[in-house]
Structures are given as C-alpha cells and as structure tokens.
Design a protein around this motif. Structure first.
Motif, PDB file in Angstrom:
ATOM      1  N   PHE A  94     -58.070  -8.387  26.296  1.00  0.00           N
ATOM      2  CA  PHE A  94     -57.102  -9.033  25.406  1.00  0.00           C
ATOM      3  C   PHE A  94     -55.733  -8.441  25.691  1.00  0.00           C
ATOM      4  O   PHE A  94     -55.602  -7.350  26.241  1.00  0.00           O
ATOM      5  N   GLY A  95     -54.698  -9.184  25.299  1.00  0.00           N
ATOM      6  CA  GLY A  95     -53.346  -8.744  25.593  1.00  0.00           C
ATOM      7  C   GLY A  95     -52.635  -8.079  24.437  1.00  0.00           C
ATOM      8  O   GLY A  95     -51.729  -7.279  24.638  1.00  0.00           O
ATOM      9  N   CYS A  96     -53.030  -8.407  23.195  1.00  0.00           N
ATOM     10  CA  CYS A  96     -52.307  -7.896  22.031  1.00  0.00           C
ATOM     11  C   CYS A  96     -53.241  -7.791  20.837  1.00  0.00           C
ATOM     12  O   CYS A  96     -54.134  -8.627  20.662  1.00  0.00           O
ATOM     13  N   VAL A  97     -53.028  -6.753  20.013  1.00  0.00           N
ATOM     14  CA  VAL A  97     -53.773  -6.575  18.772  1.00  0.00           C
ATOM     15  C   VAL A  97     -52.893  -7.025  17.610  1.00  0.00           C
ATOM     16  O   VAL A  97     -51.727  -6.623  17.521  1.00  0.00           O
ATOM     17  N   LEU A  98     -53.447  -7.843  16.721  1.00  0.00           N
ATOM     18  CA  LEU A  98     -52.700  -8.380  15.584  1.00  0.00           C
ATOM     19  C   LEU A  98     -53.397  -7.989  14.279  1.00  0.00           C
ATOM     20  O   LEU A  98     -54.625  -8.037  14.199  1.00  0.00           O
ATOM     21  N   THR A  99     -52.619  -7.607  13.273  1.00  0.00           N
ATOM     22  CA  THR A  99     -53.176  -7.288  11.956  1.00  0.00           C
ATOM     23  C   THR A  99     -52.181  -7.682  10.872  1.00  0.00           C
ATOM     24  O   THR A  99     -50.995  -7.905  11.150  1.00  0.00           O
ATOM     25  N   ASP A 100     -52.667  -7.697   9.640  1.00  0.00           N
ATOM     26  CA  ASP A 100     -51.773  -7.918   8.514  1.00  0.00           C
ATOM     27  C   ASP A 100     -51.259  -6.577   8.004  1.00  0.00           C
ATOM     28  O   ASP A 100     -51.559  -5.516   8.565  1.00  0.00           O
ATOM     29  N   ALA A 101     -50.504  -6.605   6.898  1.00  0.00           N
ATOM     30  CA  ALA A 101     -49.879  -5.374   6.384  1.00  0.00           C
ATOM     31  C   ALA A 101     -50.893  -4.382   5.854  1.00  0.00           C
ATOM     32  O   ALA A 101     -50.607  -3.184   5.786  1.00  0.00           O
ATOM     33  N   GLY A 102     -52.091  -4.838   5.492  1.00  0.00           N
ATOM     34  CA  GLY A 102     -53.106  -3.924   5.009  1.00  0.00           C
ATOM     35  C   GLY A 102     -53.485  -2.872   6.039  1.00  0.00           C
ATOM     36  O   GLY A 102     -53.858  -1.748   5.696  1.00  0.00           O
ATOM     37  N   TYR A 103     -53.395  -3.230   7.306  1.00  0.00           N
ATOM     38  CA  TYR A 103     -53.662  -2.301   8.394  1.00  0.00           C
ATOM     39  C   TYR A 103     -52.365  -1.801   9.032  1.00  0.00           C
ATOM     40  O   TYR A 103     -52.253  -0.638   9.415  1.00  0.00           O
ATOM     41  N   GLY A 104     -51.376  -2.688   9.135  1.00  0.00           N
ATOM     42  CA  GLY A 104     -50.132  -2.332   9.807  1.00  0.00           C
ATOM     43  C   GLY A 104     -49.329  -1.257   9.107  1.00  0.00           C
ATOM     44  O   GLY A 104     -48.538  -0.555   9.739  1.00  0.00           O
TER      45      GLY A 104
END
Length: 383
Positions: free
Chosen positions: A132-142
């Motif tokens: 994969f090229g990028c990891v995406l998360t919401d604010a709960g993890y970010g």
C-alpha cells in the motif's frame, strides 16, 4: 456450524495470513491505501468478550458494545477488509479471571490502546507482504503522537485526522538558547516561537474549493487549505513562564477542510513537501471507503450476528465474514472485467456498421458499455 466457529480444533492463524495474501493480489499496490478505523457491535451481555460501555459508531452514542479495530485495503475505490481485532477496555484487561473465562490469548490480554492495537495489525500485514502507498485514519487515531511516530518509524506515508486544538509550530521554527535572567545558564534549546492550535495556524491561509470525486448526487466539493508545519509532539520542555511545552517534532502538512455543511475538519500528512493541494485533499478523503465496507459486512454478511461469548469464536466469525467479503469482491471484479472485454468488440462493430453521425453519438455508445465497478486489473500491481 456454531461449534466449528466457536470451539472447533483448527488454527485460524494460517487462514488470516492467506486472507492478507489474497487481498494483496486483489487490490494491493503502491497506489492502494490502508485505512485504519474501528467499528462497534452493539451487545448487552456482560459475559461476551470485550463488551463494555463504549462509543458505538452504529448508534452514534455511548452504549454497551464490542469494538473491533479494522484494517481495510482499498484501490480504485474497491475495499477489501484485512483485519478485525477486538479492543479490550480497562474493565476487561484488569480482570484476569474474566479474560481466562473468555479464552483471551496472553498476548492480547495486556492493556493496549486502539492505536497500539492498530500498529500490531499493521506489522502483521507488512510481514505478509501487503502493499500500500499510504495509511489513513480518523482523529481517534491521528491525535496519538506515538501512533504517528510509529508509522513514521516504519517508513510509511500517512494522512490522519486530528482535533482542531492539536498544537503545531510554523515550519521555519528555530531552536535557540534561552537567555537566563538569573541562576545557571540554560543547557537546552527552546523554540523561538510558541506552538498554537491547528485551527489558528490555518486562520489566515488561502482556501480553495476542490472536488475530489463524483458521488451519487454529483461532485463532492469542499474548501481546503494546507501549510507546512512542525508538529508539537517532541519531548516536553519547560519554556520560561509557559510551563511544560512539547518541542517541535517532524515536519508535515497541516490540512484544513471546510465542508458545505459548515463543519470544519483538520488533518496531518507526511506526504512530500511538493505535493499539491488537490492530491492532499483526494488522499485524506479516500478514508470513506472503510465505512462502506463496515456497513456491507454487517448488513450483507452478518458480522454483528455472532451469538457466542469467546474471543476465539468472535474472531473466527469475523474472519469468515472477511473471507466472504473478499471472495465477493473478486467475483464482481472478475465479472466486470469479463463484461468489458466482451462488450468492447461489440460496441466497435456496432459503431462501424452505422452511417457517419455527430461525434457525440460515438462517445455516448462508448460510455454505455462501461461496467458499474471501476476498472481494475486483477493481476498483482507493481510494488
């Protein structure tokens, strides 16, 4: 069937690894994204593993439920679920007898935050060769500095949501020697400016309206702005009369989003400094695909229908739903590819047999033959 899932003598480990391998073959590649999120399964039985009063996304409020940390691999808006791992609240990790009755393995019985659990699952996916090229998360993890730093330590590109009050420094912040008015000379550098909330950093930025994809009701648009910053997640340091302040950490993009509804969102991303605003916006908005996968797993494949209480049973049930989901994705993509291959010569022959007409006719006929699913290559993409 319930006995096979909940108490059958078989090892789920190799099956979980095979799911990762097949998911990578299906949608893995350098242009794929790995979405980290969690999904809640409402449940009131206190004896079922992991059940506690938690925020349930399905209900939009705090309720008695189980929470599963999820990893979703997606490419071309086609998601495949990689992992669903149960999060255990403190009320469970502090009760060893309760963990033993539910059959929780020793390695998962220790207290872990959701970001820590997500990093463990990311390592498992990387070890299996998932691309994969990028990891995406919401604010709960970010919002978790150790989580962001953990992704960077693994040399991963990431784009994460953050709360509006997260502190950042300007990208050109400098470390200076403070002047001691009295006492011993200072032995540690301090930043020449103080950190400020993310929303204040973007208060005077230039905002641009950007459309990142077309939805069922037309183009999806919002106003975006982005500036380079250094996140205030370094070691804590006392600065004059300001008390303990976190020193500048790594440089990253701070991105703001003003939605048409009036809602404001903020993100951090460690994409290259030359990345344009449209790419930044499209990257952070790619996270929506995991919500669709969660909904389909529950409504179509019965993720929330498990009636057992044990750790093993719940995870085996979740594994079967993920395998079914990946299989159905494979069938749909294969059918779409076959349909496109069969219709392309037919459309070409049909157009050749018609008398010359306005070019618009040709464009309309070509569009009509496109499959409902996005064009995908079922062969493994180049890493």
């Amino acid at each position: 069937m319930h006995h096979f899932i909940a108490a059958g003598v078989w090892d789920a480990g190799p099956v979980e690894t095979e799911l990762l391998v097949q998911a990578d073959k299906l949608v893995g590649g350098s242009d794929a994204v790995l979405v980290i999120d969690d999904t809640a399964i409402p449940k009131k039985c206190k004896h079922s593993v992991g059940v506690a009063a938690q925020y349930a996304s399905a209900l939009g409020k705090t309720a008695s439920c189980q929470t599963l940390v999820s990893l979703t691999l997606a490419r071309g808006e086609v998601p495949v679920m990689l992992a669903l791992r149960l999060f255990l609240p403190e009320s469970w990790t502090s009760d060893r007898a309760r963990l033993k009755r539910s059959g929780v393995p020793a390695e998962y019985g220790a207290a872990r935050t959701k970001p820590e659990l997500a990093l463990v699952e990311i390592d498992r996916a990387i070890a299996a060769g998932v691309r994969f090229g990028c990891v995406l998360t919401d604010a709960g993890y970010g919002m978790s500095a150790p989580f962001r730093q953990g992704l960077t330590a693994r040399r991963l590109i990431w784009a994460v949501g953050i709360p509006r009050h997260l502190k950042v420094y300007p990208a050109d912040v400098k470390m200076i020697w403070p002047v001691a008015k009295r006492g011993r000379p200072r032995k540690r550098h301090v930043p020449d400016v103080l950190s400020i909330p993310a929303e204040d950093m973007l208060a005077h930025a230039k905002w641009h309206t950007i459309s990142w994809r077309t939805g069922t009701k037309g183009k999806l648009k919002a106003r975006f702005a982005a500036v380079r910053v250094r996140v205030a997640d370094g070691p804590p340091q006392r600065i004059a009369d300001k008390g303990q302040q976190h020193l500048p950490g790594e440089e990253a993009w701070l991105i703001g989003e003003h939605r048409m509804s009036g809602e404001k969102k903020y993100y951090l991303a460690n994409l290259p400094a030359k990345t344009d605003l449209r790419t930044l916006a499209a990257t952070i908005k790619a996270r929506w695909i995991c919500e669709q996968a969660h909904q389909q797993l529950k409504e179509e494949l019965g993720l929330d229908h498990f009636e057992g209480r044990s750790w093993q049973g719940l995870h085996r049930h979740a594994l079967m739903t993920m395998i079914a989901y990946a299989f159905l994705r494979y069938r749909r993509l294969k059918a779409a590819r076959r349909e496109k291959k069969n219709q392309r010569p037919t459309a070409t022959a049909e157009l050749a047999s018609r008398p010359p007409s306005h070019p618009r006719t040709h464009r309309s006929a070509t569009t009509a033959t496109m499959p409902a699913l996005p064009e995908m290559d079922l062969q493994p993409a180049a890493a």
